[in-house]
Design an enzyme around this catalytic site. Sequence first.
Site, mmCIF file in Angstrom:
data_model
loop_
_atom_site.group_PDB
_atom_site.id
_atom_site.type_symbol
_atom_site.label_atom_id
_atom_site.label_comp_id
_atom_site.label_asym_id
_atom_site.label_seq_id
_atom_site.Cartn_x
_atom_site.Cartn_y
_atom_site.Cartn_z
ATOM 1 N N LYS A 14 0.850 -1.190 0.000
ATOM 2 C CA LYS A 14 0.000 0.000 0.000
ATOM 3 C C LYS A 14 0.886 1.240 0.000
ATOM 4 O O LYS A 14 2.045 1.229 0.428
ATOM 5 C CB LYS A 14 -0.944 0.025 1.200
ATOM 6 C CG LYS A 14 -0.268 -0.001 2.580
ATOM 7 C CD LYS A 14 0.234 1.337 3.093
ATOM 8 C CE LYS A 14 0.837 1.215 4.495
ATOM 9 N NZ LYS A 14 1.540 2.460 4.922
ATOM 10 N N PRO A 102 10.012 -4.741 1.165
ATOM 11 C CA PRO A 102 11.017 -4.553 2.216
ATOM 12 C C PRO A 102 10.377 -4.294 3.568
ATOM 13 O O PRO A 102 9.307 -3.697 3.666
ATOM 14 C CB PRO A 102 11.782 -3.323 1.733
ATOM 15 C CG PRO A 102 10.772 -2.540 0.941
ATOM 16 C CD PRO A 102 9.932 -3.572 0.258
ATOM 17 N N LEU A 107 5.360 0.164 3.399
ATOM 18 C CA LEU A 107 4.488 -0.413 2.378
ATOM 19 C C LEU A 107 3.464 -1.373 2.966
ATOM 20 O O LEU A 107 2.604 -1.888 2.247
ATOM 21 C CB LEU A 107 5.320 -1.150 1.327
ATOM 22 C CG LEU A 107 6.328 -0.288 0.554
ATOM 23 C CD1 LEU A 107 7.231 -1.184 -0.301
ATOM 24 C CD2 LEU A 107 5.617 0.731 -0.330
ATOM 25 N N GLY A 110 4.150 -6.665 6.181
ATOM 26 C CA GLY A 110 3.785 -7.634 7.206
ATOM 27 C C GLY A 110 2.286 -7.687 7.457
ATOM 28 O O GLY A 110 1.706 -8.764 7.609
ATOM 29 N N SER A 112 -0.024 -6.794 5.291
ATOM 30 C CA SER A 112 -0.657 -7.337 4.094
ATOM 31 C C SER A 112 -0.561 -8.853 4.086
ATOM 32 O O SER A 112 -1.525 -9.553 3.744
ATOM 33 C CB SER A 112 -0.009 -6.750 2.843
ATOM 34 O OG SER A 112 -0.692 -7.161 1.679
ATOM 35 N N ASP A 144 -2.447 -1.602 10.033
ATOM 36 C CA ASP A 144 -2.736 -1.623 8.599
ATOM 37 C C ASP A 144 -3.552 -2.834 8.166
ATOM 38 O O ASP A 144 -4.071 -2.867 7.046
ATOM 39 C CB ASP A 144 -1.430 -1.597 7.792
ATOM 40 C CG ASP A 144 -0.702 -0.262 7.899
ATOM 41 O OD1 ASP A 144 -1.347 0.746 8.246
ATOM 42 O OD2 ASP A 144 0.519 -0.234 7.639
#
Length: 297
Positions: A14, A102, A107, A110, A112, A144
């Site tokens: 994301k 990474p 992003l 973990g 996701s 997230d």
Amino acid sequence: MAATSLHNCPAPAKLNLFLHVVGRRPDGFHLLQSVFQLIDRSDTLHFDLRSDDRIVRTTDVPGVPEEQDLIVRALRALQATYQRRHGRLPPGIDVAVEKRLPMGGGLGGGSSDAATALMAANHLWQAGLTDAELITLGVPLGADIPFFLFGETAFAEGVGEALEAVPGPDCWYVVIEPGVSVPTVAIFTAPDLTRNTKAITISDFSRRHVESSDLIGFGKNDLQDVAARLFPPVAEAIEWLGGYGAARMTGSGSCVFCAFSTEQEAEQVLKHVPTRWRAWKAKALQRHPMKIALANQ
């Protein structure tokens, strides 16, 4: 016959198109506003039911012990929920993880991975949890995770759990990995972090987004100045990519991105990225590919 395995399951990254810190709760958690955007760069997970009830990560993830892995913790939480509802444990699961995103990059890799694991296990176990129930399960595990379970471009508030769908840009991004892992706690505990940005409404974002030709021209990332100060490679990547458009850090860092209208524009910029950084292009996604795949099964 019920499925016993799910392979090649995507766990997409994301981007935070903006990220404002608008206050703090009494328990110390920061109150945020953001728009989350899925992109088509992903980790890939593989799931196989076991003959016992163990949750086993079959691949090594450097720096993440199995017991601390969000994937394992999420699956155990879902397993416990299943047991409460059905009076028995479901089969265990072997999980293999192909990491591409990474760690410490902002992003959501973990989170996701954990969300994809929850979707996969809910399907394999025929557990029958709704999206809302899975989101409730995910909230205590990672801020997230609710977004990835929600599965589409979203305006987020609170600590990331209050989500509402918004139209997202149809564009390409160039993303630079500056080569540093930014620990979230270092950013949120910094004394100079902005914590009082004025709250906005969804209509503020939607109107500005529709009116602006700049694909990420709205708002800012309140965490960016702190990350850039503590981690100079982040500042260098923002400055370099800013020569091609509105460059911004995602999440609490360290990855930096810039939006482009076409794949060709993104490709041209990639050709010039300094070799000291890893860089790649990604397309904006309007819906989580795992949700699409499961809906078609």
